[in-house]
Write an enzyme that holds these catalytic residues in place. Structure first.
Site, short mmCIF file in Angstrom:
data_model
loop_
_atom_site.label_atom_id
_atom_site.label_comp_id
_atom_site.label_asym_id
_atom_site.label_seq_id
_atom_site.Cartn_x
_atom_site.Cartn_y
_atom_site.Cartn_z
N GLU A 72 0.83 -1.22 0.00
CA GLU A 72 0.00 0.00 0.00
C GLU A 72 0.86 1.26 0.00
OE1 GLU A 72 -2.94 -0.43 -0.84
OE2 GLU A 72 -3.04 -2.58 -0.41
N GLU A 92 -0.40 -1.37 -10.27
CA GLU A 92 -0.01 -2.50 -9.41
C GLU A 92 1.50 -2.72 -9.40
OE1 GLU A 92 -1.57 -4.85 -7.14
OE2 GLU A 92 -2.60 -2.94 -7.19
ZN LIG Z 1 -2.51 -2.80 -5.11
#
Ligand SMILES: [Zn+2]
Length: 500
Positions: free
Chosen positions: A267, A296
């Site tokens: 995160e 990502e």
């Molecule tokens: Zn993620």
């Protein structure tokens, strides 16, 4: 239209979108962290969200707004940021443009219901509860892409919506490599590899101390604590609220120290991305990623390449020992890092280690492709899931909750969201290799020199938001378009050293 007048209208449009997105982000954060959960509150929130979504739809779909966005996107005399910004606004409307407001609201409502039914189906581990809702939402999605005039493989359309410019041919090649090289590697590790002991990770780690550990990690990564807030939730995530305000929601398990640590690293990758965009990008919708694989990759880089590396723990392990002297005080660092990287045959994607993770994605990719082309009936998914899980992971799911009901994606974000997770890990390895041509990356991990690492990430990637398509960004940052070889070799080298 006079150009200045046109741009003025465009700015007003952007401000209006910011308003809707702000409300959405704040209420979303509220609902997943502190809001009490009872049916009355949930129903009220759903009703208010639906009204806002309807209003936003009506605003976006005004013919004069669509015409304005198209004019700006096509005007080559304008700067790149402005044109790209209009293009991304149009891309967001890809589905809406083929629906009336009433149809749109019906589609949104069907997805909301599907999500609730998925929850119930997961709790009861019963695919048949979710099945009719998946059939409905899939049929809606396929009908919309037909209306869009898409003539190719439907899955290719979904994939390119998520990762512009990356076609099914790219994914086929990538997943083919995983099937040919990583599936056999994992089989060899499981059958002949050294037995690793990860029991140290499951000792007792008090929540209060884990919270402190999260802040230590934030500090180590160079994330400004004043640039956001941390809250508690059941599934960790990060959300952008507004300029200089990014929220991280985390989950703590007192008997699993790796869970909060690795998800914090992940995160923080998202949060750092939010805090490192250039001012010009931050002022536009380009602040949000348009490619889920790129987004990502930036979090997976910090989670995998950094936080699972041996070098990083040379720097960070003393802090952990100071935090948990009774458990880790005299525990060997090397053994801790090996525990953190142990690969396991188990059914849950979210709990997967770095080696088996992409294999969870590999069979989701194959299943989604078959679902979209109609060669796999949705009722047969659990059976096929079981077969593939056994073939690739060496584990047979015991029920549907361990199988296709474990992920919320088909009930909320749609199909084609999974591939971004594997491709993100692969992009991350390509970045690390490129970074390594400029400076000693492992030395930077060892000494905690995140100024250097974050500086590279900011200059080459994070500052741009979604100004470029993935392959263009990769070429600029690493000197070549997507090359899965870095990732496959990284996994091979890492797990050969670890297990043999
Ligand atoms: Zn993620």
């Amino acid at each position: 239209m006079e150009k200045e007048c046109l741009l003025q209208k465009f700015r007003a449009y952007g401000q209006e979108m910011d308003k809707y997105n702000y409300i959405d982000a704040v209420t979303g954060w509220d609902s997943t962290t502190v809001a009490p959960r009872n049916d009355r509150i949930i129903a009220y929130r759903a009703a208010m969200s639906a009204r806002l979504a309807g209003e936003k739809f009506a605003y976006q779909m005004r013919p004069e707004h669509l015409a304005m966005l198209e004019e700006i996107a096509a005007d080559s005399s304008l700067d790149l940021i402005t044109r790209r910004s209009a293009e991304i606004y149009l891309k967001d409307l890809e589905e809406c443009r083929y629906l009336t407001q009433a149809e749109y609201m019906a589609v949104v409502e069907a997805r909301d219901i599907a999500r609730m039914k998925w929850q119930e189906a997961k709790e009861k581990a019963d695919w048949s509860i979710f099945l009719p809702h998946l059939e409905k939402t899939m049929a809606d999605r396929l009908r919309i892409i037909e209306k869009r005039g898409w003539t190719g493989h439907p899955y290719d359309c979904f994939l390119q919506d998520k990762e512009p410019g990356m076609t099914m041919a790219h994914y086929d090649q990538f997943f083919g490599m995983l099937r040919d090289e990583i599936v056999p590697l994992w089989k060899k590790v499981r059958e002949e590899g050294r037995e690793l002991d990860d029991s140290i990770l499951f000792a007792h780690y008090p929540e209060q101390l884990q919270r402190k550990g999260v802040f230590d990690l934030m500090e180590a990564f160079g994330f400004d604590k004043n640039a956001g807030a941390v809250g508690d939730t059941t599934h960790p995530y990060t959300t952008y609220i507004g300029p200089g305000d990014v929220r991280i929601a985390l989950y703590y398990d007192e008997h699993n120290v790796a869970a909060a640590l690795l998800s914090t690293a992940h995160e923080l990758g998202h949060a750092l991305t939010s805090s490192m965009r250039s001012e010009a990008i931050e002022a536009t919708n380009l602040r949000e990623g348009n490619a889920s694989g790129i987004s990502e990759s930036l979090s997976r880089y910090y989670e995998n390449n950094v936080a699972r590396s041996e070098a990083f723990w040379e720097f960070f392990y003393p802090k952990m020992q100071a935090l948990y002297p009774e458990v880790l005080g005299s525990f060997d660092r090397g053994a801790f890092v090996r525990a953190l990287n142990k690969a396991t045959a188990q059914p849950i994607r979210m709990d997967a280690d770095e080696l088996t993770y992409p294999l969870h994605i590999l069979f989701r990719y194959e299943i989604e492709k078959a679902m979209c082309e109609g060669s796999l009936a949705l009722k047969d998914i659990p059976a096929v899931w079981k077969e593939k899980c056994e073939a690739y992971l060496g584990y047979v799911p015991q029920n549907d909750a361990e199988g296709p009901l474990q992920d919320v994606h088909w009930a909320s974000a749609g199909v084609a969201t999974f591939p971004a997770y594997a491709i993100g890990s692969a992009y991350a390895c390509q970045y690390e290799a490129a970074m390594g041509r400029e400076f000693d990356v492992q030395a930077a991990y060892r000494t905690g020199d995140f100024q250097k690492i974050n500086g590279w990430m900011r200059d080459k990637l994070m500052q741009y938001g979604s100004l470029y398509d993935p392959n263009d960004l990769l070429r600029m940052a690493t000197g070549e378009t997507f090359n899965p070889r870095y990732y496959v070799d990284y996994l091979k080298n890492k797990y050969t050293a670890l297990c043999f």
